[in-house]
Design an enzyme around this catalytic site. Structure first.
Site, PDB file in Angstrom:
ATOM      1  CD  GLU A 231      -2.383  -1.621   2.577  1.00 42.20           C
ATOM      2  OE1 GLU A 231      -2.166  -0.895   3.550  1.00 42.20           O
ATOM      3  OE2 GLU A 231      -2.983  -2.709   2.663  1.00 42.20           O
TER       4      GLU A 231
ATOM      5  N   GLY B  58       0.551  -3.550  13.106  1.00 38.55           N
ATOM      6  CA  GLY B  58      -0.793  -3.929  13.558  1.00 38.55           C
ATOM      7  C   GLY B  58      -1.756  -4.233  12.430  1.00 38.55           C
ATOM      8  CG  PHE B  59      -2.599  -1.860   9.780  1.00 38.01           C
ATOM      9  CD1 PHE B  59      -3.695  -1.831  10.634  1.00 38.01           C
ATOM     10  CD2 PHE B  59      -1.861  -0.701   9.610  1.00 38.01           C
ATOM     11  CE1 PHE B  59      -4.058  -0.669  11.293  1.00 38.01           C
ATOM     12  CE2 PHE B  59      -2.217   0.468  10.270  1.00 38.01           C
ATOM     13  CZ  PHE B  59      -3.317   0.497  11.123  1.00 38.01           C
TER      14      PHE B  59
ATOM     15  CE1 TYR C 211      -1.226  -9.677  14.600  1.00 34.77           C
ATOM     16  CE2 TYR C 211      -2.127  -7.466  14.712  1.00 34.77           C
ATOM     17  CZ  TYR C 211      -1.207  -8.398  15.135  1.00 34.77           C
ATOM     18  OH  TYR C 211      -0.272  -8.072  16.075  1.00 34.77           O
ATOM     19  N   PRO C 212      -4.859  -9.114   8.866  1.00 34.44           N
ATOM     20  CG  PRO C 212      -5.998  -7.214   8.138  1.00 34.44           C
ATOM     21  CD  PRO C 212      -4.841  -7.644   9.001  1.00 34.44           C
TER      22      PRO C 212
ATOM     23  CG  HIS D 170      -0.477   3.186  13.575  1.00 34.20           C
ATOM     24  ND1 HIS D 170      -1.796   3.072  13.925  1.00 34.20           N
ATOM     25  CD2 HIS D 170      -0.462   3.600  12.285  1.00 34.20           C
ATOM     26  CE1 HIS D 170      -2.554   3.427  12.886  1.00 34.20           C
ATOM     27  NE2 HIS D 170      -1.765   3.748  11.880  1.00 34.20           N
TER      28      HIS D 170
ATOM     29  CD  GLU E 154      -3.538  -4.803   5.134  1.00 37.26           C
ATOM     30  OE1 GLU E 154      -4.741  -5.140   5.038  1.00 37.26           O
ATOM     31  OE2 GLU E 154      -3.178  -3.610   5.217  1.00 37.26           O
TER      32      GLU E 154
END
Ligand SMILES: Cc1ncc(C[n+]2csc(CCOP(=O)(O)OP(=O)(O)O)c2C)c(N)n1
Ligand SMILES: [Mg+2]
Lengths: 319, 371
Positions: free
Chosen positions: A24, A80-81, A83-84, A124, A55
């Site tokens: 991204e 923290g992003f 996990y998807p 974050h 993700e």
């Protein structure tokens, strides 16, 4: 470190046309931390992909690209992003080579800016490295200096196995020398970064500079502390760590991630098995608390600092 | 639900050539099939059915850990698989046995997996680019899309030569359409305009959950929201499955982008060997669909075209031979050596798996067993 990573990525992409960058905002913007700045201009939009915002999609399509013979490097925008994308990483990326009985290599690198020290909002500033170190089929590394960042990213891209590349974002801006001629050590080597005789401080990524600072303070007080940079969380290169602890007899492991079942627990267990007769004290851990990463105004209390490390050193000497 | 008139069908229930209004632009492709080719479709379907029934028996007798039947879905699978070209790549879910066989996979490899001998046996590159089964619902849709992005980056598609231009087809179920991965795959495919066909086998059930729980609109209609053409077809009509898939794969190959197919079919068998479908579906429903068995329909069609009884007998015999051969090879299949579980975890050397393998070898040897 940001510039070292950028240079390392650029070199890896120049060396092999199959290397792609995807994630991204990694293209036109150069990533929210600017790690990939200028690379889209240099290599074009077919090598540096501003992907849709998903993700699992990023990791899953990277797997498909690797099946096609590409060597994708994915950027996860913040720790923290991830996990998807966790399912594609653990159920697919980590297992595909095994499922293919070796017929399908998975040369995919997942870059993850991780850890605290930037005073950001929720999601974050996390340290999810243990989840991946616990997953067979992945390799997990974390550089602590610009020189390591420059070389380790290239070594990670050269790996034929998936590599989780955890970048200590709190260390993104401090500068450091980079030796452009030859890597000091291999991707999975641990390394003594400060010699000492009385106790061993063990850490990786963002913690190494904290441990070095603690050792500096201790030296003024007459204690000689050795510092080991683990560098590779899976597999761990045990020999230098064990050799150090055999010499000093005391070990303190530190990380930002929660302590419960973290890297420190594994290192303590391994040292007990491998260096039992050399230990003068239990292996002690200095870690983040077992809580969600706190709000920015409290993060100083959560993250291990030199004082907390030295407090543990004192405890180790009390045995 | 969509009007029947919106569904592409070529053969009516009795096997007569009677294209539905929606079939207008596809019927030519079905008409162009020779009688031999259509007999070949029946051979594919009968072989798959025989293999599937034989495998279910092997499971019941304790030779397989699990079996996932394809019973009832043969037309959707055979038609679409026969529409692929050798250079294409196929990403299945886990019950596309007919597709695998058509791509040249020895069905014993499927058995090897469901027996619990290996997690996935075959190398796609050596088996018609038929990728491995994927048990995490929807995951393979993203792998297919990434692969199709790679095809595009390689420039081996949309060159104007349909004999060489590559396309990708991915299979998934009605339940899988609810997964995030399937939706992300459609987003990525639309965004990059990948040379790709998404093939949903809507067999009306995701284990015990009816398709109505997954979607309030026909699944083909979802395509529009992603910016893809969506086509619904009668998945028990092998000619419809063939004609539509061939057309959309050719579109993909020609650079006209991805498309989505919803094939309406029915899982006449249980979800898997562990399932008891009587707990959630009615006998009437099962009978209604059994009356629409895709093998029967094609057979009636071929009878109408004058194909003689001896042809059907020989095809049935071929199916029985295949099942017997698979049965024999399954029963003879040895357990894997212990090295299997350590050797392939990583491609490059790895100290942990090597050390643990060595340890287990020594440990077992200390009790006198050899590996
Ligand atoms: C992520 C995930 N969740 C749950 C399951 C368990 N499961 C296996 S098959 C299945 C139903 C799938 O239905 P559908 O997509 O319609 O395919 P079908 O089995 O009908 O061919 C479920 C829930 C799984 N394999 N993966
Ligand atoms: Mg279903």
């Amino acid at each position: 470190m940001v510039r070292a990573l950028n240079a390392g990525l650029k070199k890896a992409m120049a060396d092999d046309p199959k290397v792609l960058l995807m994630g991204e905002d990694v293209g036109t913007l150069g990533g929210v931390f600017r790690v990939t700045e200028g690379l889209k201009t240099e290599f074009g939009p077919k090598r540096v992909l501003d992907t849709p915002l998903a993700e699992s999609g990023i990791v899953g399509t990277a797997i498909g690209l690797a099946m096609r013979g590409y060597r994708p490097i994915c950027e996860i925008q913040f720790d923290g992003f991830i996990y998807p994308g966790f399912d594609q990483i653990t159920s697919q990326l980590a297992k595909i080579t095994n499922r293919h009985r070796g017929a399908q290599a998975m040369p995919v690198v997942i870059r993850v800016p991780y850890g605290g020290h930037i005073g950001a909002v929720e999601h974050h500033q996390e340290s999810p490295e243990t989840l991946f170190a616990h997953t067979a089929g992945l390799r997990v590394v974390s550089p602590s200096t610009p020189n390591d960042a420059y070389w380790m990213i290239q070594q990670a891209v050269a790996s034929n196995d998936p590599v989780m590349f955890f970048e200590p974002k709190g260390r993104y801006w401090p500068k450091g020398e980079v030796d452009l001629d030859a890597p000091a050590v291999g991707l999975h080597d641990s390394r003594v970064v400060r010699a000492g005789t009385d106790a061993t401080l063990i850490g990786y990524g963002p913690m190494v500079s904290v441990l070095l600072a603690a050792a500096g303070v201790a030296a003024e007080e007459g204690r000689s502390l050795e510092v080991v940079d683990v560098r590779s969380l899976s597999p761990v290169d045990w020999d230098p760590i064990v050799a150090s602890v055999e010499k000093t007899g005391r070990a303190i492991v530190a990380h930002e991630a929660s302590g419960f079942l973290g890297m420190g627990a594994e290192i303590a267990a391994q040292l007990t098995e491998r260096a039992f007769y050399s230990l003068e004290a239990p292996v002690l851990r200095v870690t983040g608390f077992d809580i969600p990463f706190p709000a920015a105004r409290l993060e100083k209390l959560h993250l291990p600092d030199a004082d907390r490390v030295l407090e543990a050193v004192d405890r180790a000497f009390a045995y | 639900m969509a009007e029947a008139s919106e569904t592409v069908s070529v053969l009516d229930e009795h096997g007569a050539f009677r294209p539905s209004p929606a079939a207008e632009q596809y019927a030519d492709r079905a008409l162009a099939l020779t009688l031999d080719e259509r007999v070949g479709f029946l051979r594919d379907m009968v072989r798959t059915r025989a293999f599937d029934v034989g495998a279910a028996n092997l499971q019941r007798q304790g030779h397989l850990a699990l079996w996932v039947p394809s019973y009832g879905q043969e037309a959707a699978q055979v038609g679409s698989a026969r529409a692929t070209r050798p250079q294409d790549s196929v990403f299945p879910a886990y019950r596309e046995h007919a597709v695998g066989m058509i791509r040249g996979l020895d069905p014993i490899e499927i058995i090897r997996m469901y027996r619990g001998t290996v997690h996935g046996a075959w190398d796609p590159a050596a088996n018609g680019n038929f990728h491995q089964y994927c048990l995490v619902i929807g995951s393979q849709t993203l792998h297919a899309t990434g692969y199709a992005m790679g095809v595009q980056f390689d420039g081996t598609t949309a060159t104007g030569d349909p004999e060489r231009d590559e396309a990708v087809i991915v299979y998934f179920g009605d339940g899988a359409t609810s997964q995030g991965d399937s939706n992300e795959a459609l987003v990525f495919a639309a965004s990059y305009q990948t040379p790709q066909v998404f093939f949903i086998q809507n067999n009306h059930w995701a284990i015990s959950v009816p398709v109505e729980r997954q979607s309030r609109v026909p699944l083909a209609q979802r395509a529009t929201g992603f910016g893809l053409p969506g086509v619904r077809l009668d998945g028990n009509d092998v000619l419809a499955s063939y004609a539509v898939t061939a057309a959309l794969l050719d579109d993909a190959r020609a650079g006209r982008g991805p498309a989505l197919i919803e094939a309406l079919t029915y899982r006449i068998g249980g979800h898997s060997s562990s399932d008891d479908p009587t707990k959630y579906r009615t006998q009437e429903e099962l009978e209604w669909w059994s009356g629409r068995d895709p093998l029967l329909r094609l057979r009636r069609h071929l009878e109408g075209e004058g194909v003689g009884a001896e042809v059907f007998e020989s095809i049935d015999a071929e199916g029985a031979d295949l099942a017997a051969d698979v049965r024999r090879r399954t029963i003879e299949m040895p357990d894997p050596p212990m090295s299997e579980m350590f050797e392939f975890v990583y491609t490059d050397p790895h100290p942990v798996t090597e050390a643990q393998h060595a340890w287990l070898r020594d440990y077992e040897a200390s009790y006198g067993s050899e590996q």
